[in-house]
Motif scaffolding. Structure first.
Motif, short mmCIF file in Angstrom:
data_model
loop_
_atom_site.label_atom_id
_atom_site.label_comp_id
_atom_site.label_asym_id
_atom_site.label_seq_id
_atom_site.Cartn_x
_atom_site.Cartn_y
_atom_site.Cartn_z
N SER A 34 -10.47 -0.13 19.10
CA SER A 34 -11.32 0.84 18.35
C SER A 34 -12.75 0.90 18.28
N ALA A 35 -12.99 -0.42 18.43
CA ALA A 35 -14.33 -0.89 18.20
C ALA A 35 -15.19 -1.52 19.43
N ASP A 36 -14.19 -1.61 20.34
CA ASP A 36 -14.42 -2.35 21.44
C ASP A 36 -15.30 -3.41 21.41
N VAL A 37 -15.34 -4.09 20.46
CA VAL A 37 -15.64 -5.63 19.92
C VAL A 37 -15.61 -6.57 21.17
N GLU A 38 -16.64 -7.23 21.56
CA GLU A 38 -16.69 -8.16 22.48
C GLU A 38 -15.61 -9.28 22.15
N THR A 39 -16.02 -9.98 20.95
CA THR A 39 -15.19 -11.16 20.74
C THR A 39 -14.38 -10.98 19.41
N VAL A 40 -13.08 -11.37 19.01
CA VAL A 40 -12.51 -11.25 17.75
C VAL A 40 -12.25 -12.75 17.40
N ASP A 85 7.08 -12.39 14.18
CA ASP A 85 6.60 -11.18 13.51
C ASP A 85 4.92 -11.38 13.49
N LEU A 86 4.73 -12.66 12.94
CA LEU A 86 3.34 -13.23 12.70
C LEU A 86 2.56 -13.02 13.89
N TYR A 87 2.86 -13.56 14.96
CA TYR A 87 2.22 -13.57 16.40
C TYR A 87 2.19 -12.35 16.80
N HIS A 88 2.93 -11.67 16.60
CA HIS A 88 3.13 -9.85 17.07
C HIS A 88 2.26 -9.26 16.15
N GLY A 89 2.31 -9.41 15.04
CA GLY A 89 1.17 -8.78 14.15
C GLY A 89 -0.08 -9.06 14.15
N ALA A 90 -0.49 -10.41 14.54
CA ALA A 90 -2.12 -10.63 14.63
C ALA A 90 -2.39 -10.06 16.19
N ALA A 91 -1.44 -10.08 17.15
CA ALA A 91 -1.86 -9.78 18.28
C ALA A 91 -2.14 -8.10 18.14
N ALA A 92 -1.42 -7.42 17.27
CA ALA A 92 -1.71 -5.99 17.24
C ALA A 92 -2.81 -5.93 16.53
N ALA A 93 -3.38 -6.81 15.67
CA ALA A 93 -4.60 -6.51 15.00
C ALA A 93 -5.78 -6.74 16.12
N VAL A 94 -5.59 -7.58 16.94
CA VAL A 94 -6.66 -7.98 17.94
C VAL A 94 -6.66 -6.67 18.56
N ARG A 95 -5.54 -5.98 19.10
CA ARG A 95 -5.53 -5.16 20.19
C ARG A 95 -6.29 -3.60 19.43
N VAL A 96 -6.24 -3.61 18.02
CA VAL A 96 -6.59 -2.28 17.35
C VAL A 96 -8.01 -2.57 17.13
N CYS A 130 0.80 -1.28 0.12
CA CYS A 130 -0.05 -0.12 -0.22
C CYS A 130 0.76 1.13 -0.08
N GLY A 131 2.18 1.04 0.15
CA GLY A 131 2.90 2.36 0.05
C GLY A 131 3.58 2.52 1.39
N GLN A 132 2.92 2.15 2.66
CA GLN A 132 3.33 2.61 3.93
C GLN A 132 4.53 1.37 4.46
N ARG A 133 4.92 2.01 5.42
CA ARG A 133 6.09 1.03 6.02
C ARG A 133 5.49 0.28 7.34
N GLY A 134 5.67 -0.98 7.64
CA GLY A 134 5.41 -1.60 8.74
C GLY A 134 3.99 -2.01 9.15
N CYS A 135 3.16 -1.94 8.08
CA CYS A 135 1.56 -2.29 8.34
C CYS A 135 1.57 -3.39 8.90
N VAL A 136 0.41 -3.54 9.68
CA VAL A 136 0.10 -5.04 10.31
C VAL A 136 0.23 -6.14 9.29
N GLU A 137 0.06 -5.95 8.07
CA GLU A 137 -0.22 -7.00 7.01
C GLU A 137 1.25 -7.44 6.65
N THR A 138 2.23 -6.46 6.90
CA THR A 138 3.74 -6.89 6.62
C THR A 138 4.20 -7.69 7.81
N PHE A 139 3.59 -7.76 8.77
CA PHE A 139 4.02 -8.85 9.87
C PHE A 139 3.17 -10.17 9.79
N CYS A 140 1.83 -9.99 9.56
CA CYS A 140 0.97 -11.46 9.68
C CYS A 140 0.26 -11.64 8.38
#
Ligand SMILES: [Zn+2]
Length: 321
Positions: free
Chosen positions: A245-251, A230-241, A183-193
């Protein structure tokens, strides 16, 4: 199952759902009460005409195999990658299908004579996962595949946001000095996981690069150990986000990488636990208790597409009095 079994449908008809991926279409037939009556997989065509044709063939094969008639179908919902205009049924920039701009709903409807509704594949899968797992209230579906994306469902409805980008957590940058993202950015969640980014970073040939990375990590390979972390870290970051951001009960986590099963789940859980150990705030969120993994091969995406088809039809019936 024979066609006669559907004679008592009393106007309530079969809903068909298709998850159209880059290589295959996963198709399900769903009864009025929400039961999956039949399921099959067919190859996906490349380019506008072949995509339409493969969708029509998948519906025809499902009708034949499950034993009902095309006239028993109330709606067909399609989950498809790319930018989708759910109102017009047009698909844009579905690059892994060779589609630039396709009036998919109109063309498929002309071919089969039943109403089609189109939705982004991850948003459809989110709806399907919520219903299959019995989640009421708020949830997010995090899809870990070649790319990384999420869909958010609030009280049984897909939450799109103002311009349809709600849940695009794959392109939140979590490391300004990280790997360059498509996408042109660096260090996106997707580049980790994301499977695609991990495969490129690994750079070795193989049919199942992420599994190869895990196997090499088990054998002590340092590059593989770093990429797996990186994969574990990125997926955990996605869960955190998603929770922050949306305070969903379940991911609920799904997508191709769930083929790794427990090797994936235990690592993501360990990463969330490590965050909680160093932060009282993270601890208070109980993130580890809020994630679930879908079983590999879950019909959530096709099932969700069937729900999309049905829900839009109902809304239209209401609006047309
Ligand atoms: Zn990105």
């Amino acid at each position: 199952m024979k066609g006669a079994d559907f004679a008592d449908l009393d106007g309530r008809q079969i809903r068909v759902g298709l998850d159209v991926g880059g290589t295959k279409i996963d198709a399900v037939a769903v009864s009025p009460s929400g039961e999956i009556l039949g399921r099959l997989r067919r190859p996906t065509g490349w380019g506008d005409d072949a995509v339409v044709e493969s969708i029509v063939l998948a519906v025809s094969a499902l009708v034949e195999e499950t034993g009902f008639a095309v006239s028993d179908i109330g709606s067909v919902g399609i989950g498809i990658p790319g930018l989708v205009d759910a109102d017009t049924g047009r698909v844009l920039h579905a690059v892994n299908l060779g589609v630039e701009s396709l009036d998919l709903a109109v063309r498929a409807q002309q071919a089969l004579g039943v109403p089609f509704r189109i939705e982004n594949d991850v948003k459809a899968a989110a709806l399907g996962a919520a219903v299959l797992r019995g989640v009421t209230g708020s949830m997010a579906y995090l899809n870990l595949g070649t790319g990384v994306a999420a869909g958010i469902v609030m009280d049984g409805q897909i939450w799109r946001g103002a311009r349809g980008t709600a849940g695009e957590v794959g392109h939140i940058s979590v490391d300004p000095n990280g790997r360059l993202c498509g996408c042109g950015q660096r260090g996106c969640v997707e580049t980790f996981c994301g499977g695609g980014a991990l495969s490129r970073a690994w750079g070795r040939p193989g049919a199942l690069p992420v599994k190869d990375i895990f196997d090499a990590a088990d054998a002590g390979d340092e590059t593989a150990l770093a990429l797996r972390a990186d994969l574990y870290h990125g997926a955990a970051a996605a869960v955190r986000v998603l929770v922050l951001s949306a305070d969903v009960e379940t991911v609920i986590i799904g997508g191709g990488l769930t083929a790794l099963g427990e090797r994936l789940e235990l690592g993501i859980r360990a990463s969330l636990r490590a965050d909680a150990e160093t932060s009282a705030f993270m601890r208070s969120l109980h993130l580890e208790e809020r994630i679930e993994l879908l079983a590999s091969g879950s019909p959530a995406a096709a099932f969700g597409a069937a729900l999309v088809g049905a829900s839009v039809t109902e809304k239209e019936i209401v609006s047309h009095g």
